[in-house]
Design an enzyme around this catalytic site. Structure first.
Site: not given
Ligand code: PMV
Length: 314
Positions: A107, A152
């Site tokens: 994040g 996030d």
């Molecule tokens: O930012 P990350 O790599 O933790 O991924 C976010 C989570 C996903 O589900 C892959 C994308 C999203 O927008 O929810």
């Protein structure tokens, strides 16, 4: 006007990454051991309206006006100014630093946005509420990949465990018994945009298969919430293992993630899975508190480039 510094934590997704983009519930928690920091200070020698941005870790030092419109830092600042309806602010300098690894599913982008939005708005005399900060940070998240679920920015803004369904008001929930997670970094750089894009292509090519995977993952998130609320760590571990298996079928794991997940299970973890966008970045493993240090060492010996031990609780 005095100097303002704001921080925002990293995060991990415990359940539901990718499926959350398609409307399924997901669970994420803040990771306070790592954080982004934004410092805004007056630039007394510059003319009103002048804004200079510095982010040493990405070798950025530039006037805002020279940055591309789709630069994430520039966007966080301009969206904040727009929201506050300020066109010519007193001159200021913004410095951004972060201990959150980039493109690793922790994040970092959201934490940088949230800290910048809070620091700039407070420097200009307004403390924005969480909902507004979250809405502005979500707009910046769209740069990272076109269809962010919003999980996030939400977990980072509220800095509390969240049960999240896209488009719905987020819910926080009580953790009755703290639990311990060891985060292991594969060291493989993997931007979320590419895995999200690949899942989209996979879904377009075989909708039935992907919809079923998303639904199954959503069911795991639904089961995980009461397990967390009631402190049933063993159940939680099994749900994590099941979630990882679905993510493998979705094509978002990689040999490095699978290997660390297996090493963790062999070393007695209650459960282990990749966390975040996948194809690299971090895996997480649920352990008994006394086993955390040994697990961190085991993961390092197995190739993890970094480990973080975090306690999830209220
Ligand atoms: O930012 P990350 O790599 O933790 O991924 C976010 C989570 C996903 O589900 C892959 C994308 C999203 O927008 O929810």
């Amino acid at each position: 006007m005095s100097k303002i510094a704001k921080t925002a934590p990293g995060k991990i997704i415990l359940f539901g990454e990718h499926a959350v983009v398609y409307g399924q519930p997901a669970i994420a928690v803040p990771v306070t051991q790592v954080q982004a920091k934004a410092i805004v200070s007056p630039d007394i020698h510059a003319d009103p309206g002048s804004i200079r941005i510095e982010a040493p870790q990405i070798e950025l030092k530039s006037p805002l006006a020279d940055l591309a419109i789709d630069d994430a830092l520039a966007l966080a600042v301009t969206l904040t100014l727009k929201y506050l309806e300020i066109t010519r602010p007193p001159a200021f300098k913004l410095k951004v630093t972060s201990t959150i690894p980039l493109a690793a599913g922790l994040g970092s982008g959201a934490a940088v946005s949230v800290s910048v939005i809070r620091a700039v708005s407070e420097f200009l005399g307004q403390v924005l509420d969480n909902e507004t900060v979250n809405t502005l940070a979500y707009e910046v998240e769209k740069l990272h990949h076109g269809t962010p679920s919003g999980i996030d920015n939400t977990v980072v803004t509220y800095a509390q465990p969240v049960y999240f369904v896209r488009g719905q008001t987020m819910e926080t929930f009580a953790v009755s018994r703290d639990f311990t997670i060891v985060i292991g970094d594969t060291g493989v750089f993997s931007p979320t945009s590419s895995t999200v894009g690949d899942v989209r292509s996979g879904w377009e090519a075989s909708q039935e298969k992907y919809d079923l995977l998303f639904e199954n993952i959503g069911t795991l998130s639904q089961k995980a919430r009461p397990a967390i609320e009631q402190g049933e760590t063993e159940v939680l571990g099994e749900l994590m293992n099941a979630n990882h298996a679905h993510l493998v079928k979705m094509g978002v794991s990689c040999p490095e993630l699978d290997s660390l997940v297996q090493v963790a299970r062999d070393a007695g973890a209650l459960g282990a899975k990749l966390s975040g966008g996948g194809r690299g970045g971090n895996m997480i493993t649920l352990v008994r508190p006394d086993d955390a240090d040994a697990m961190a060492r085991t993961l390092t010996e197995a190739g993890a480039t970094n480990t973080i031990i975090t306690r999830v609780g209220t």
